[in-house]
Design a protein around this motif. Structure first.
Motif, PDB file in Angstrom:
ATOM      1  N   PRO A  76       0.828  -1.210   0.000  1.00 51.94           N
ATOM      2  CA  PRO A  76       0.000   0.000   0.000  1.00 51.94           C
ATOM      3  C   PRO A  76       0.859   1.256   0.000  1.00 51.94           C
ATOM      4  CG  PRO A  76      -0.176  -1.156   2.108  1.00 51.94           C
ATOM      5  CD  PRO A  76       0.705  -1.978   1.242  1.00 51.94           C
ATOM      6  N   PHE A  84     -12.170   4.785   2.935  1.00 49.34           N
ATOM      7  CA  PHE A  84     -12.764   3.561   3.451  1.00 49.34           C
ATOM      8  C   PHE A  84     -14.254   3.731   3.678  1.00 49.34           C
ATOM      9  CE2 PHE A  84      -8.320   3.529   4.680  1.00 49.34           C
ATOM     10  CZ  PHE A  84      -7.926   2.264   4.290  1.00 49.34           C
ATOM     11  N   TRP A  92      -9.055   9.955  18.030  1.00 43.44           N
ATOM     12  CA  TRP A  92      -8.353  10.789  19.015  1.00 43.44           C
ATOM     13  C   TRP A  92      -7.698  12.000  18.350  1.00 43.44           C
ATOM     14  CZ3 TRP A  92      -7.355   5.731  17.904  1.00 43.44           C
ATOM     15  CH2 TRP A  92      -6.233   5.468  17.116  1.00 43.44           C
ATOM     16  N   LYS A 105       3.342  13.089   6.552  1.00 41.23           N
ATOM     17  CA  LYS A 105       4.120  11.892   6.235  1.00 41.23           C
ATOM     18  C   LYS A 105       4.447  11.842   4.738  1.00 41.23           C
ATOM     19  CE  LYS A 105       6.009   7.994   7.020  1.00 41.23           C
ATOM     20  NZ  LYS A 105       7.305   7.962   7.661  1.00 41.23           N
ATOM     21  N   MET A 156      -3.148  13.327  -0.262  1.00 42.04           N
ATOM     22  CA  MET A 156      -1.910  12.589  -0.561  1.00 42.04           C
ATOM     23  C   MET A 156      -1.571  12.655  -2.052  1.00 42.04           C
ATOM     24  SD  MET A 156      -2.244   9.267   1.897  1.00 42.04           S
ATOM     25  CE  MET A 156      -3.930   9.120   2.452  1.00 42.04           C
TER      26      MET A 156
ATOM     27  N   TYR B 181      -7.745   0.995  11.141  1.00 40.67           N
ATOM     28  CA  TYR B 181      -6.665   1.882  11.569  1.00 40.67           C
ATOM     29  C   TYR B 181      -5.332   1.371  11.038  1.00 40.67           C
ATOM     30  CZ  TYR B 181     -10.077   3.673  14.986  1.00 40.67           C
ATOM     31  OH  TYR B 181     -11.182   4.206  15.594  1.00 40.67           O
ATOM     32  N   VAL B 184      -5.200   2.307   7.410  1.00 39.46           N
ATOM     33  CA  VAL B 184      -4.881   3.730   7.244  1.00 39.46           C
ATOM     34  C   VAL B 184      -3.377   3.919   7.402  1.00 39.46           C
ATOM     35  CG1 VAL B 184      -5.089   6.003   8.331  1.00 39.46           C
ATOM     36  CG2 VAL B 184      -7.126   4.606   7.964  1.00 39.46           C
ATOM     37  N   ARG B 186      -1.055   1.800   6.941  1.00 36.94           N
ATOM     38  CA  ARG B 186      -0.305   1.187   5.832  1.00 36.94           C
ATOM     39  C   ARG B 186      -0.361   2.065   4.586  1.00 36.94           C
ATOM     40  NH1 ARG B 186      -2.489  -4.643   5.029  1.00 36.94           N
ATOM     41  NH2 ARG B 186      -0.749  -4.841   3.580  1.00 36.94           N
ATOM     42  N   ILE B 188      -0.797   5.336   4.509  1.00 37.46           N
ATOM     43  CA  ILE B 188       0.026   6.526   4.751  1.00 37.46           C
ATOM     44  C   ILE B 188       1.504   6.147   4.843  1.00 37.46           C
ATOM     45  CG2 ILE B 188       0.398   8.462   6.351  1.00 37.46           C
ATOM     46  CD1 ILE B 188      -2.483   8.278   7.184  1.00 37.46           C
ATOM     47  N   ARG B 189       1.777   4.887   5.059  1.00 35.93           N
ATOM     48  CA  ARG B 189       3.133   4.349   5.218  1.00 35.93           C
ATOM     49  C   ARG B 189       3.813   4.867   6.474  1.00 35.93           C
ATOM     50  NH1 ARG B 189       5.432   4.356  -0.776  1.00 35.93           N
ATOM     51  NH2 ARG B 189       4.503   2.417  -1.484  1.00 35.93           N
ATOM     52  N   LEU B 190       3.129   4.760   7.599  1.00 39.86           N
ATOM     53  CA  LEU B 190       3.763   5.089   8.873  1.00 39.86           C
ATOM     54  C   LEU B 190       4.814   4.027   9.163  1.00 39.86           C
ATOM     55  CD1 LEU B 190       0.703   6.027  11.126  1.00 39.86           C
ATOM     56  CD2 LEU B 190       2.204   7.551   9.871  1.00 39.86           C
ATOM     57  N   ASN B 191       5.957   4.461   9.723  1.00 39.82           N
ATOM     58  CA  ASN B 191       6.947   3.461  10.108  1.00 39.82           C
ATOM     59  C   ASN B 191       6.601   2.902  11.488  1.00 39.82           C
ATOM     60  OD1 ASN B 191       7.975   5.209  12.111  1.00 39.82           O
ATOM     61  ND2 ASN B 191       9.320   6.190  10.609  1.00 39.82           N
ATOM     62  N   GLU B 194       6.258   5.462  14.367  1.00 36.24           N
ATOM     63  CA  GLU B 194       5.084   6.327  14.183  1.00 36.24           C
ATOM     64  C   GLU B 194       3.797   5.547  14.431  1.00 36.24           C
ATOM     65  OE1 GLU B 194       6.744   9.310  10.703  1.00 36.24           O
ATOM     66  OE2 GLU B 194       6.196   7.258  10.248  1.00 36.24           O
ATOM     67  N   ARG B 198       1.409   6.974  17.155  1.00 36.07           N
ATOM     68  CA  ARG B 198       0.245   7.686  16.618  1.00 36.07           C
ATOM     69  C   ARG B 198      -1.013   6.824  16.566  1.00 36.07           C
ATOM     70  NH1 ARG B 198       1.797  12.553  14.392  1.00 36.07           N
ATOM     71  NH2 ARG B 198      -0.331  13.071  14.942  1.00 36.07           N
ATOM     72  N   ILE B 199      -0.828   5.514  16.425  1.00 37.99           N
ATOM     73  CA  ILE B 199      -1.999   4.643  16.264  1.00 37.99           C
ATOM     74  C   ILE B 199      -2.149   3.696  17.455  1.00 37.99           C
ATOM     75  CG2 ILE B 199      -3.187   2.979  14.778  1.00 37.99           C
ATOM     76  CD1 ILE B 199      -2.709   5.352  13.098  1.00 37.99           C
ATOM     77  N   PRO B 202      -2.679   5.339  21.307  1.00 40.25           N
ATOM     78  CA  PRO B 202      -3.996   5.945  21.504  1.00 40.25           C
ATOM     79  C   PRO B 202      -5.141   4.949  21.334  1.00 40.25           C
ATOM     80  CG  PRO B 202      -2.732   7.170  19.843  1.00 40.25           C
ATOM     81  CD  PRO B 202      -1.921   5.989  20.213  1.00 40.25           C
ATOM     82  N   ALA B 203      -5.009   4.030  20.371  1.00 39.94           N
ATOM     83  CA  ALA B 203      -6.109   3.093  20.132  1.00 39.94           C
ATOM     84  C   ALA B 203      -6.270   2.135  21.304  1.00 39.94           C
ATOM     85  CB  ALA B 203      -5.877   2.322  18.831  1.00 39.94           C
TER      86      ALA B 203
END
Lengths: 283, 283
Positions: A76, A84, A92, A105, A156, B181, B184, B186, B188-191, B194, B198-199, B202-203
């Motif tokens: 992805p 979605f 949050w 990002k 994006m 989540y 999302v 994946r 955005i490609r958070l490492n 992150e 970020r996820i 909080p989740a």
């Protein structure tokens, strides 16, 4: 294969659960041009969301390939951003933060801090959400959440925007309103869009082409219908339009006559002989 | 009727102050009155039951007169273990703080590990499930043998008591992060880092905090018993000491303090939890 902007080539999807294998998608091939709006329609459970996830890179296909702008897709990424079905905003974070997470990002290197800030505001303004920057998802309506979801995906700057039944969870009036917005934004930006839907009117109103999937298991592309209606389109004017109603009927016929029952498809075709004369181009 | 119209005008003229005063009066009547009534009733029953000269336990009036010195002077220090109740409680709280904070750090880390990795779950979960049933005090001899000192042993007992609910709740929270989540993140490609900050945190925060709340309650439960055995300054040994000196009124007073402190510990963690997880529970 001719060089399409996005091409889905011979994609097959098989799930294995406890020894039993289920073939979900079979020999799906599809070429999408730049700026085209494609709808994928089919009965629920036919694997249309699986197909979208494969294009998004969220699900790996069993065989076949997805090629976007000359590169094979295998993970992805922001170049195929997804809206979605249930908005998937992070509860949050505020509206602004939900978009900024994606923007900061994606454009961490290519845009400066102020540019990114302006870009976030611009995208939220485009979907008409500038008034709620500091609200959290719980404080805004379902339609507004989906607007923010669209803003996040657009921000994006994707090569292809993927919409997974984006309006499915909304009431009819909100849905109509958001459809108009999506049409306006697409006219403005000329995005390439692939949308999953089960709403016939939505598909005809928004699309340049409608891809109809047969019932699963082993769903394949049943028919592809070109929607040759001038843009901008107006749903009220189109309600009386003979061409529009003809397209609508085509899709309805595919969904409710040809694809009603998979096992009796062959005998159904015989019985419904007059219909096949009106049949459109096959995939 | 009359009062309500009068207070309505009052509210209108004093816009914010009026309603808040009324509100305060309502809360006083609704929230404070019932517990005060019940408390008075219970004290009355206790007084009657223990008023006879042959009663083995002191009546409330007796408790107050016996312990008046301790009540009005919580921070005296005559050296050794002869310190005011305030010092005793603070010494216990210090032990709890060390043990609990270690449990928070280790518990959340292990919980994230077990929640993220199926392999770690399969390997560690059986160990956790067995160890968590071991009563806190059963750990004391082995930790005394290991540490050769009472202070780290008490801290270890708190640690080992508080850690299990934290681990288990964190891992459940991490495992229950909605697939959306993850998707999302994946797209955005958070490492990894992150994604964690970020996820994931909080989740999982609502789950983590319910574990932290159970943990702080358990550690306060365990400290009294542990201190009875290790001695020194602390509310647990104070109770044991009072028992040996047959000062039953001191024990009753200590129990009241233990209850109140435990209540506030629970409320403090709940309050922090509410602050941190604001907006994460609804979507």
């Amino acid at each position: 294969m001719a060089a399409h902007y996005l091409s889905v080539e011979q994609v097959e999807m098989t799930f294995e659960t406890k020894g039993a294998t289920t073939n979900v998608l079979k020999e799906i091939s599809l070429g999408v041009e730049r700026g085209e709006y494609i709808s994928i329609i089919g009965h629920s459970g036919c694997g249309k969301s699986t197909l979208l996830n494969i294009i998004a890179g969220l699900t790996e296909s069993t065989s076949g390939a997805v090629i976007l702008d000359g590169k094979e897709v295998n993970a992805p990424g922001p170049d195929r951003s997804v809206v979605f079905q249930n908005h998937s905003l992070l509860p949050w974070l505020t509206v602004y933060e939900n978009v900024s997470l994606a923007v900061n990002k994606t454009f961490a290197r290519s845009k400066s801090k102020t540019e990114r800030h302006e870009w976030i505001l611009k995208n939220l303004e485009m979907v008409g959400m500038s008034h709620a920057l500091n609200k959290r998802p719980a404080e805004i309506s379902g339609g507004m959440k989906q607007r923010v979801g669209i803003a996040r995906a657009l921000s994006m700057e994707p090569k292809v925007l993927l919409l997974d039944e984006p309006f499915g969870a909304l009431d009819a009036l909100t849905r109509a309103h958001l459809q108009e917005e999506v049409m306006r934004i697409q006219d403005e930006l000329g995005n390439t869009v692939i949308m999953i839907t089960h709403d016939v009117d939505e598909a005809v109103l928004l699309s340049d082409r409608i891809v109809m999937l047969t019932n699963g298991p082993s769903a394949r592309i049943g028919e592809v219908l070109n929607i040759d209606l001038p843009r901008p389109r107006n749903r009220i004017a189109l309600a009386d339009d003979a061409k529009y109603n003809h397209y609508r009927q085509e899709v309805l016929r595919f969904l409710y006559e040809k694809q009603r029952k998979v096992e009796s498809l062959a005998e159904h075709r015989e019985k419904a002989a007059p219909i096949s004369s009106a049949k459109k181009a096959h995939a | 009727m009359n009062t309500s119209t009068r207070s309505d005008t009052l509210a209108k003229t004093m816009f914010s102050i009026g309603p808040s005063l009324l509100c305060l009066r309502d809360t006083l009547v609704q929230k404070v009155l019932p517990p005060v009534v019940i408390l008075a009733l219970l004290m009355g029953i206790w007084e009657i039951l223990c008023s006879s000269p042959t009663a083995s336990l002191p009546a409330p009036s007796q408790v107050i007169s016996d312990t008046w010195e301790l009540i009005i002077n919580p921070f005296y220090d005559y050296g050794g273990n002869d310190k005011g109740m305030g010092w005793q409680i603070l010494a216990s709280l210090e032990r709890v703080a060390y043990g609990y904070l270690l449990a928070v750090v280790a518990g959340i880390s292990l919980g994230v590990l077990v929640g993220q990795s199926t392999w770690a779950l399969r390997g560690l979960d059986p160990v956790f499930q067995v160890l968590r049933t071991v009563p806190p005090l059963a750990w004391l001899p082995i930790s005394l043998a290991g540490f050769q000192d009472s202070t780290p042993s008490a801290i270890f007992v708190i640690f080992i008591t508080a850690i299990w609910p934290i681990i288990i709740n964190t891992s459940v929270g991490v495992r229950n992060i909605p697939e959306d989540y993850r998707n999302v993140a994946r797209v955005i490609r958070l490492n990894g880092y992150e994604y964690f900050t970020r996820i994931m945190l909080p989740a999982a925060a609502p789950y983590i905090f319910s574990g932290l709340r159970i943990g702080v309650g358990l550690s306060w439960l365990a400290i009294v018993a542990a201190e009875m055995l290790i001695g020194g300054v602390g509310i647990g040994f104070f109770i044991w000491d009072a028992w040996n000196a047959s000062m039953l009124s001191d024990i009753v007073l200590a129990l009241v303090y233990v209850g109140i402190v435990g209540f506030f510990l629970d409320r403090i963690v709940a309050f922090i939890g509410n602050l941190v997880t604001r907006g994460t529970t609804q979507s």
